[in-house]
Design an enzyme around this catalytic site. Structure first.
Site, PDB file in Angstrom:
ATOM      1  N   ASN A   1     174.944  44.415  33.587  1.00 15.59           N
ATOM      2  CA  ASN A   1     175.655  45.690  33.719  1.00 15.59           C
ATOM      3  C   ASN A   1     175.516  46.454  32.405  1.00 15.59           C
ATOM      4  O   ASN A   1     175.971  45.977  31.362  1.00 15.59           O
ATOM      5  CB  ASN A   1     177.131  45.477  34.040  1.00 15.59           C
ATOM      6  CG  ASN A   1     177.871  46.799  34.168  1.00 15.59           C
ATOM      7  OD1 ASN A   1     177.537  47.615  35.019  1.00 15.59           O
ATOM      8  ND2 ASN A   1     178.849  47.030  33.319  1.00 15.59           N
ATOM      9  N   GLU A   2     174.851  47.625  32.472  1.00 15.67           N
ATOM     10  CA  GLU A   2     174.607  48.452  31.287  1.00 15.67           C
ATOM     11  C   GLU A   2     173.915  47.651  30.179  1.00 15.67           C
ATOM     12  O   GLU A   2     174.250  47.780  29.009  1.00 15.67           O
ATOM     13  CB  GLU A   2     175.910  49.080  30.793  1.00 15.67           C
ATOM     14  CG  GLU A   2     176.504  50.069  31.795  1.00 15.67           C
ATOM     15  CD  GLU A   2     177.688  50.849  31.253  1.00 15.67           C
ATOM     16  OE1 GLU A   2     178.196  50.500  30.158  1.00 15.67           O
ATOM     17  OE2 GLU A   2     178.112  51.808  31.924  1.00 15.67           O
TER      18      GLU A   2
END
Length: 270
Positions: A7-8
């Site tokens: 995530n990111e």
């Protein structure tokens, strides 16, 4: 059906680890669609990319066409987090309308933008750790921001087929005021026309439904608007900005319609 790897994340470490996860997931669950956080993954397969956007109203209005030129032979797109969370108080109408314009662009490009999800979803009004969220609550009450109503309306009025839609008028990002998209809801035999007016004044628009054999008679109009673009819903006053539905009489394929100032309008036309 979907698994996001990270995530990111980004960089060489992520790319290397991503390949390990991708290969292991596909070996055991070949039908699972994996989602990556970075487009530049070297020789690794990227089935779907997760884009995140947090910004101010100007960004979302001006990026309505962001995916118009997306590579149709590239990875599918999941806009996994997006919200207008800057310069909009705790979440006002102007922010919601800018999100609606951006969502029109995603819906128009739904051949490549497969999924989208607003973030963050819930907040306790007595313990706010993120400046703008969708649904507020305390121990006994709940309130949906104007952005909640936009999300709900787009979900309730999602067409099966997006139709080519042209808006004639100012098109420069700084001067554009009206955003629109038409689609067909095949199950009920209706045209769904979404229109956003970001202007402080009502806007009369001439609608031409070329070749759709729209019937004369009544259509449903659902409108989300307020004279004050900074208006916000709260636990104490939850319906400051709320959708209003009415019946309108349309003459057929060509008609004029006035969009209220600061508004999202959805017409459902037989």
């Amino acid at each position: 059906k979907y698994v996001e790897i990270g995530n990111e994340n980004g960089g060489d470490d992520y790319s290397r680890h991503y390949k390990v996860f991708y290969q292991a997931i596909k070996a055991s669950y070949p039908d699972i669609i994996t989602i990556a956080d970075n487009r530049n993954m070297g020789d690794a397969t990227v089935e779907m990319i997760d884009d995140h956007y947090y910004s101010n109203p100007d960004f979302f209005f001006e990026n309505e066409g962001r995916y118009d030129s997306a590579d149709r032979k590239g990875s599918a797109i999941y806009v996994g987090e997006y919200a207008c969370n800057s310069g909009v108080g705790h979440g006002n109408l102007l922010g919601a309308l800018s999100e609606a314009a951006f969502m029109i662009g995603m819906e128009r490009n739904s051949d490549i933008v497969k999924l989208c999800s607003y973030a963050p979803l819930f907040f306790n009004v007595n313990d706010i750790s993120w400046p703008v969220n969708l649904i507020g609550f305390d121990s006994s009450r709940v309130v949906g921001r104007s952005s909640y109503h936009v999300q709900r309306l787009f979900g309730q009025h999602r067409p099966d087929e997006v139709l080519p839609t042209t808006v004639d008028g100012p098109t420069a990002p700084k001067t554009r005021e009206v955003y629109a998209l038409a689609g067909l809801d095949q199950a009920v035999g209706e045209l769904v026309l979404k229109m956003v007016n970001r202007s402080a004044a009502p806007r009369a628009v001439d609608v031409v439904l070329a070749g759709l054999a729209a019937k004369e008679g009544n259509a449903r109009a659902i409108t989300l608007s307020h004279a004050d673009p900074t208006a916000e819903n709260s636990l104490d006053d939850p319906d400051v900005v709320a959708p209003v539905e009415s019946s309108v009489t349309l003459p057929g394929e060509v008609f004029s319609y006035t969009l209220p100032a600061y508004s999202l309008t959805i017409l459902r036309i037989p």
